[in-house]
Scaffold this active site. Sequence first.
Site, PDB file in Angstrom:
ATOM      1  N   CYS A   1      -1.991  -3.435   4.996  1.00 37.68           N
ATOM      2  CA  CYS A   1      -2.088  -2.188   4.223  1.00 37.68           C
ATOM      3  C   CYS A   1      -2.490  -0.984   5.085  1.00 37.68           C
ATOM      4  O   CYS A   1      -1.679  -0.535   5.894  1.00 37.68           O
ATOM      5  CB  CYS A   1      -3.028  -2.416   3.039  1.00 37.68           C
ATOM      6  SG  CYS A   1      -2.848  -1.173   1.756  1.00 37.68           S
TER       7      CYS A   1
ATOM      8  N   ARG B   1       0.104   5.788  -7.163  1.00 33.79           N
ATOM      9  CA  ARG B   1      -0.476   4.645  -6.450  1.00 33.79           C
ATOM     10  C   ARG B   1       0.246   3.359  -6.868  1.00 33.79           C
ATOM     11  O   ARG B   1       0.568   3.195  -8.047  1.00 33.79           O
ATOM     12  CB  ARG B   1      -1.962   4.593  -6.803  1.00 33.79           C
ATOM     13  CG  ARG B   1      -2.739   3.474  -6.191  1.00 33.79           C
ATOM     14  CD  ARG B   1      -4.220   3.719  -6.342  1.00 33.79           C
ATOM     15  NE  ARG B   1      -4.686   4.635  -5.315  1.00 33.79           N
ATOM     16  CZ  ARG B   1      -5.039   4.267  -4.083  1.00 33.79           C
ATOM     17  NH1 ARG B   1      -5.000   3.000  -3.737  1.00 33.79           N
ATOM     18  NH2 ARG B   1      -5.446   5.150  -3.209  1.00 33.79           N
TER      19      ARG B   1
ATOM     20  N   HIS C   1      -2.336  -7.845   0.214  1.00 35.96           N
ATOM     21  CA  HIS C   1      -3.693  -8.366   0.329  1.00 35.96           C
ATOM     22  C   HIS C   1      -3.668  -9.761  -0.300  1.00 35.96           C
ATOM     23  O   HIS C   1      -2.644 -10.209  -0.803  1.00 35.96           O
ATOM     24  CB  HIS C   1      -4.679  -7.492  -0.453  1.00 35.96           C
ATOM     25  CG  HIS C   1      -4.801  -6.093   0.049  1.00 35.96           C
ATOM     26  ND1 HIS C   1      -5.545  -5.754   1.154  1.00 35.96           N
ATOM     27  CD2 HIS C   1      -4.299  -4.924  -0.424  1.00 35.96           C
ATOM     28  CE1 HIS C   1      -5.504  -4.439   1.335  1.00 35.96           C
ATOM     29  NE2 HIS C   1      -4.753  -3.908   0.399  1.00 35.96           N
TER      30      HIS C   1
HETATM   31  N1  GLN Z   1      -5.858   4.245   2.008  1.00 36.51           N
HETATM   32  C1  GLN Z   1      -4.560   3.648   2.091  1.00 36.51           C
HETATM   33  C2  GLN Z   1      -3.632   4.015   0.941  1.00 36.51           C
HETATM   34  O1  GLN Z   1      -4.070   4.226  -0.181  1.00 36.51           O
HETATM   35  C3  GLN Z   1      -4.669   2.143   2.225  1.00 36.51           C
HETATM   36  C4  GLN Z   1      -5.285   1.439   1.053  1.00 36.51           C
HETATM   37  C5  GLN Z   1      -5.550  -0.027   1.312  1.00 36.51           C
HETATM   38  O2  GLN Z   1      -5.624  -0.484   2.444  1.00 36.51           O
HETATM   39  N2  GLN Z   1      -5.733  -0.793   0.253  1.00 36.51           N
HETATM   40  O3  GLN Z   1      -2.444   4.059   1.158  1.00 36.51           O
END
Ligand code: GLN
Length: 245
Positions: free
Chosen positions: A104, A138, A204
Amino acid sequence: MIDFSGSEARITESTLVIGLVLPDVMGTYGDGGNALVLRQRARLRGIDAEVLPITLADPVPATCDIYTLGGAEDYAQRLATRHLTQYPGMQEAAAKGAPVLAICAAIQVLGHWYETSEGERVDGISLFDLTTTPQATRSIGEIEGVPLIDGLTQPLSGFENHRGGSALGPDAAPLMRVVRGTGNGAGAAVDGVVQGSVLGTYMHGPALARNPELADHLLARATGRSLEPLDLPDVELLRRERLRK
Ligand code: GLN
Protein backbone atom coordinates in the site's frame (compact mmCIF):
# COMPACT_ATOMS: atom_id res chain seq x y z
CA MET A 1 4.71 -3.20 17.18
CA ILE A 2 5.79 -6.87 17.25
CA ASP A 3 8.67 -7.48 19.69
CA PHE A 4 11.65 -8.99 17.89
CA SER A 5 14.11 -8.20 20.67
CA GLY A 6 17.14 -10.42 20.54
CA SER A 7 16.67 -11.42 16.91
CA GLU A 8 19.82 -9.54 15.85
CA ALA A 9 21.88 -11.58 18.32
CA ARG A 10 20.73 -14.82 16.68
CA ILE A 11 21.83 -13.82 13.18
CA THR A 12 24.79 -15.83 11.86
CA GLU A 13 26.48 -16.16 8.44
CA SER A 14 23.91 -18.72 7.26
CA THR A 15 20.78 -16.95 8.58
CA LEU A 16 18.19 -15.75 6.07
CA VAL A 17 17.72 -12.15 7.21
CA ILE A 18 14.27 -10.67 6.66
CA GLY A 19 14.46 -6.88 6.95
CA LEU A 20 11.24 -5.48 8.42
CA VAL A 21 11.59 -1.90 7.23
CA LEU A 22 10.31 0.88 9.48
CA PRO A 23 7.67 -1.06 11.45
CA ASP A 24 7.50 1.98 13.78
CA VAL A 25 5.90 4.06 11.02
CA MET A 26 4.90 1.63 8.24
CA GLY A 27 2.71 -1.28 9.29
CA THR A 28 -1.04 -0.70 9.32
CA TYR A 29 -3.37 -3.72 9.46
CA GLY A 30 -0.68 -6.04 10.79
CA ASP A 31 1.56 -5.79 7.71
CA GLY A 32 4.53 -6.70 9.92
CA GLY A 33 2.98 -10.17 9.85
CA ASN A 34 4.37 -10.59 6.33
CA ALA A 35 7.86 -10.84 7.82
CA LEU A 36 6.62 -13.45 10.32
CA VAL A 37 5.04 -15.53 7.54
CA LEU A 38 8.31 -15.49 5.58
CA ARG A 39 10.25 -16.50 8.69
CA GLN A 40 7.85 -19.32 9.55
CA ARG A 41 7.68 -20.72 6.02
CA ALA A 42 11.48 -20.67 5.87
CA ARG A 43 11.87 -22.36 9.27
CA LEU A 44 9.35 -25.08 8.40
CA ARG A 45 11.75 -26.01 5.58
CA GLY A 46 14.72 -26.10 7.91
CA ILE A 47 16.07 -22.72 6.84
CA ASP A 48 17.46 -20.63 9.69
CA ALA A 49 15.62 -17.28 9.40
CA GLU A 50 15.32 -14.16 11.54
CA VAL A 51 13.37 -10.91 11.25
CA LEU A 52 15.52 -7.81 11.60
CA PRO A 53 13.41 -4.75 12.45
CA ILE A 54 14.91 -1.56 10.98
CA THR A 55 13.41 1.50 12.68
CA LEU A 56 13.78 5.25 12.19
CA ALA A 57 16.67 5.01 14.69
CA ASP A 58 18.65 2.69 12.38
CA PRO A 59 20.43 3.16 9.05
CA VAL A 60 18.93 0.75 6.49
CA PRO A 61 21.44 -2.07 5.88
CA ALA A 62 22.08 -3.37 2.35
CA THR A 63 22.76 -6.84 3.73
CA CYS A 64 19.27 -8.28 4.25
CA ASP A 65 18.22 -11.20 2.06
CA ILE A 66 14.69 -9.83 1.67
CA TYR A 67 12.87 -6.66 2.75
CA THR A 68 9.22 -6.03 3.65
CA LEU A 69 7.46 -2.68 4.15
CA GLY A 70 3.89 -2.10 5.31
CA GLY A 71 1.26 0.56 4.72
CA ALA A 72 0.93 3.87 6.53
CA GLU A 73 -1.00 7.09 6.71
CA ASP A 74 0.30 10.19 4.96
CA TYR A 75 2.49 11.66 7.72
CA ALA A 76 4.15 8.36 8.65
CA GLN A 77 4.66 7.67 4.96
CA ARG A 78 6.53 10.94 4.63
CA LEU A 79 8.87 10.07 7.55
CA ALA A 80 9.60 6.73 5.90
CA THR A 81 10.32 8.39 2.55
CA ARG A 82 12.83 10.73 4.15
CA HIS A 83 14.57 7.89 5.99
CA LEU A 84 14.85 5.64 2.93
CA THR A 85 16.23 8.55 0.89
CA GLN A 86 18.84 9.26 3.56
CA TYR A 87 19.82 5.59 3.97
CA PRO A 88 19.54 3.86 0.55
CA GLY A 89 20.66 0.37 1.73
CA MET A 90 17.46 -1.30 0.56
CA GLN A 91 17.76 0.31 -2.89
CA GLU A 92 21.36 -0.98 -3.15
CA ALA A 93 20.26 -4.50 -2.20
CA ALA A 94 17.35 -4.41 -4.67
CA ALA A 95 19.74 -3.35 -7.45
CA LYS A 96 21.64 -6.58 -6.74
CA GLY A 97 18.43 -8.65 -6.89
CA ALA A 98 17.25 -8.81 -3.27
CA PRO A 99 13.46 -9.21 -3.18
CA VAL A 100 11.39 -6.41 -1.65
CA LEU A 101 7.68 -6.58 -0.73
CA ALA A 102 5.93 -3.19 -0.52
CA ILE A 103 2.37 -2.89 0.80
CA CYS A 104 0.00 0.00 0.00
CA ALA A 105 1.67 3.26 1.12
CA ALA A 106 5.01 1.56 0.52
CA ILE A 107 4.14 1.21 -3.19
CA GLN A 108 3.69 4.96 -3.24
CA VAL A 109 6.96 5.65 -1.36
CA LEU A 110 8.83 3.35 -3.76
CA GLY A 111 7.47 5.19 -6.80
CA HIS A 112 8.82 8.39 -8.43
CA TRP A 113 6.44 10.64 -6.48
CA TYR A 114 3.09 10.62 -4.70
CA GLU A 115 0.60 13.34 -4.04
CA THR A 116 -0.89 13.34 -0.52
CA SER A 117 -4.61 13.79 0.13
CA GLU A 118 -3.73 17.45 0.93
CA GLY A 119 -2.44 17.78 -2.63
CA GLU A 120 1.26 18.00 -1.79
CA ARG A 121 3.71 16.19 -4.09
CA VAL A 122 6.46 14.18 -2.33
CA ASP A 123 9.41 12.60 -4.17
CA GLY A 124 9.72 8.83 -3.67
CA ILE A 125 12.76 6.59 -4.07
CA SER A 126 12.04 5.46 -7.67
CA LEU A 127 12.35 1.71 -7.19
CA PHE A 128 9.06 1.52 -9.09
CA ASP A 129 8.25 3.25 -12.36
CA LEU A 130 4.96 4.70 -11.10
CA THR A 131 3.35 7.83 -9.71
CA THR A 132 0.45 8.19 -7.27
CA THR A 133 -2.33 10.76 -7.08
CA PRO A 134 -5.44 10.87 -4.86
CA GLN A 135 -8.54 9.13 -6.29
CA ALA A 136 -11.95 10.80 -6.10
CA THR A 137 -12.97 8.40 -3.34
CA ARG A 138 -11.17 6.15 -0.87
CA SER A 139 -11.08 2.45 -1.78
CA ILE A 140 -11.98 0.30 1.21
CA GLY A 141 -12.84 -3.38 1.27
CA GLU A 142 -11.90 -6.83 0.07
CA ILE A 143 -9.80 -7.12 -3.04
CA GLU A 144 -9.31 -10.23 -5.13
CA GLY A 145 -7.57 -10.97 -8.38
CA VAL A 146 -5.84 -13.30 -10.77
CA PRO A 147 -2.03 -13.23 -10.74
CA LEU A 148 -0.30 -12.01 -13.87
CA ILE A 149 3.25 -13.08 -13.10
CA ASP A 150 5.01 -16.36 -13.84
CA GLY A 151 5.02 -18.90 -11.05
CA LEU A 152 1.74 -17.83 -9.40
CA THR A 153 -1.39 -19.82 -10.16
CA GLN A 154 -3.73 -19.28 -7.19
CA PRO A 155 -6.14 -16.34 -6.89
CA LEU A 156 -4.85 -13.56 -4.61
CA SER A 157 -6.90 -11.76 -1.96
CA GLY A 158 -6.49 -9.06 0.65
CA PHE A 159 -8.04 -5.99 2.23
CA GLU A 160 -7.48 -2.54 0.76
CA ASN A 161 -7.86 0.91 2.31
CA HIS A 162 -6.23 3.74 0.39
CA ARG A 163 -7.00 7.05 -1.22
CA GLY A 164 -4.02 7.08 -3.57
CA GLY A 165 -4.20 5.51 -7.03
CA SER A 166 -0.99 4.46 -8.76
CA ALA A 167 -0.36 4.74 -12.52
CA LEU A 168 2.33 2.36 -13.79
CA GLY A 169 5.00 3.45 -16.27
CA PRO A 170 6.45 1.17 -18.98
CA ASP A 171 9.11 -0.41 -16.74
CA ALA A 172 6.54 -1.63 -14.19
CA ALA A 173 4.12 -4.56 -14.67
CA PRO A 174 0.97 -5.19 -12.60
CA LEU A 175 0.87 -8.06 -10.09
CA MET A 176 -2.72 -9.13 -10.76
CA ARG A 177 -5.91 -8.51 -12.71
CA VAL A 178 -8.54 -7.34 -10.24
CA VAL A 179 -11.87 -9.19 -10.16
CA ARG A 180 -13.13 -7.55 -6.95
CA GLY A 181 -12.08 -4.23 -5.43
CA THR A 182 -10.02 -1.38 -6.83
CA GLY A 183 -6.29 -2.07 -6.64
CA ASN A 184 -4.15 0.52 -8.38
CA GLY A 185 -7.24 2.56 -9.26
CA ALA A 186 -7.92 4.89 -12.18
CA GLY A 187 -10.02 2.26 -13.96
CA ALA A 188 -6.94 0.12 -14.57
CA ALA A 189 -8.53 -3.06 -13.12
CA VAL A 190 -5.12 -4.23 -11.96
CA ASP A 191 -3.39 -4.30 -8.61
CA GLY A 192 0.18 -4.04 -7.58
CA VAL A 193 3.46 -3.77 -9.35
CA VAL A 194 6.42 -5.96 -10.22
CA GLN A 195 9.72 -4.51 -11.33
CA GLY A 196 12.80 -6.72 -11.18
CA SER A 197 12.95 -8.22 -7.71
CA VAL A 198 10.67 -5.58 -6.19
CA LEU A 199 6.98 -6.36 -5.77
CA GLY A 200 4.15 -4.19 -4.45
CA THR A 201 0.45 -4.64 -3.75
CA TYR A 202 -2.43 -2.73 -2.19
CA MET A 203 -3.40 -5.95 -0.34
CA HIS A 204 -3.18 -5.83 3.44
CA GLY A 205 -4.17 -8.90 5.36
CA PRO A 206 -1.28 -9.45 6.05
CA ALA A 207 -0.99 -10.29 2.37
CA LEU A 208 1.37 -13.24 2.79
CA ALA A 209 -0.78 -14.95 5.42
CA ARG A 210 -3.64 -14.91 2.96
CA ASN A 211 -1.53 -15.74 -0.08
CA PRO A 212 1.02 -18.45 0.77
CA GLU A 213 1.99 -18.94 -2.87
CA LEU A 214 3.09 -15.31 -3.02
CA ALA A 215 5.10 -15.82 0.20
CA ASP A 216 6.92 -18.79 -1.32
CA HIS A 217 7.53 -16.90 -4.56
CA LEU A 218 9.43 -14.25 -2.57
CA LEU A 219 11.13 -16.81 -0.36
CA ALA A 220 12.38 -18.82 -3.33
CA ARG A 221 13.90 -15.67 -4.75
CA ALA A 222 15.48 -14.73 -1.41
CA THR A 223 17.01 -18.17 -0.84
CA GLY A 224 17.88 -18.80 -4.49
CA ARG A 225 16.40 -22.29 -4.34
CA SER A 226 13.17 -23.99 -5.31
CA LEU A 227 11.12 -24.81 -2.24
CA GLU A 228 9.18 -27.96 -1.57
CA PRO A 229 5.45 -27.32 -0.96
CA LEU A 230 4.20 -27.17 2.65
CA ASP A 231 1.09 -29.04 3.67
CA LEU A 232 -0.62 -26.62 6.12
CA PRO A 233 -4.40 -27.31 6.17
CA ASP A 234 -5.18 -24.31 8.42
CA VAL A 235 -3.46 -21.89 6.07
CA GLU A 236 -5.30 -23.40 3.10
CA LEU A 237 -8.60 -23.11 5.00
CA LEU A 238 -7.98 -19.41 5.72
CA ARG A 239 -7.20 -18.81 2.05
CA ARG A 240 -10.38 -20.51 0.89
CA GLU A 241 -12.55 -18.72 3.48
CA ARG A 242 -11.21 -15.33 2.42
CA LEU A 243 -11.93 -16.03 -1.23
CA ARG A 244 -15.52 -17.09 -0.46
CA LYS A 245 -16.50 -13.86 1.35
N1 GLN B 1 -1.88 7.00 2.83
C1 GLN B 1 -1.99 6.16 1.67
C2 GLN B 1 -3.31 6.31 0.92
O1 GLN B 1 -4.34 6.58 1.51
C3 GLN B 1 -1.75 4.71 2.04
C4 GLN B 1 -2.76 4.12 2.98
C5 GLN B 1 -2.37 2.74 3.47
O2 GLN B 1 -1.22 2.33 3.42
N2 GLN B 1 -3.33 2.00 3.99
O3 GLN B 1 -3.31 6.13 -0.27
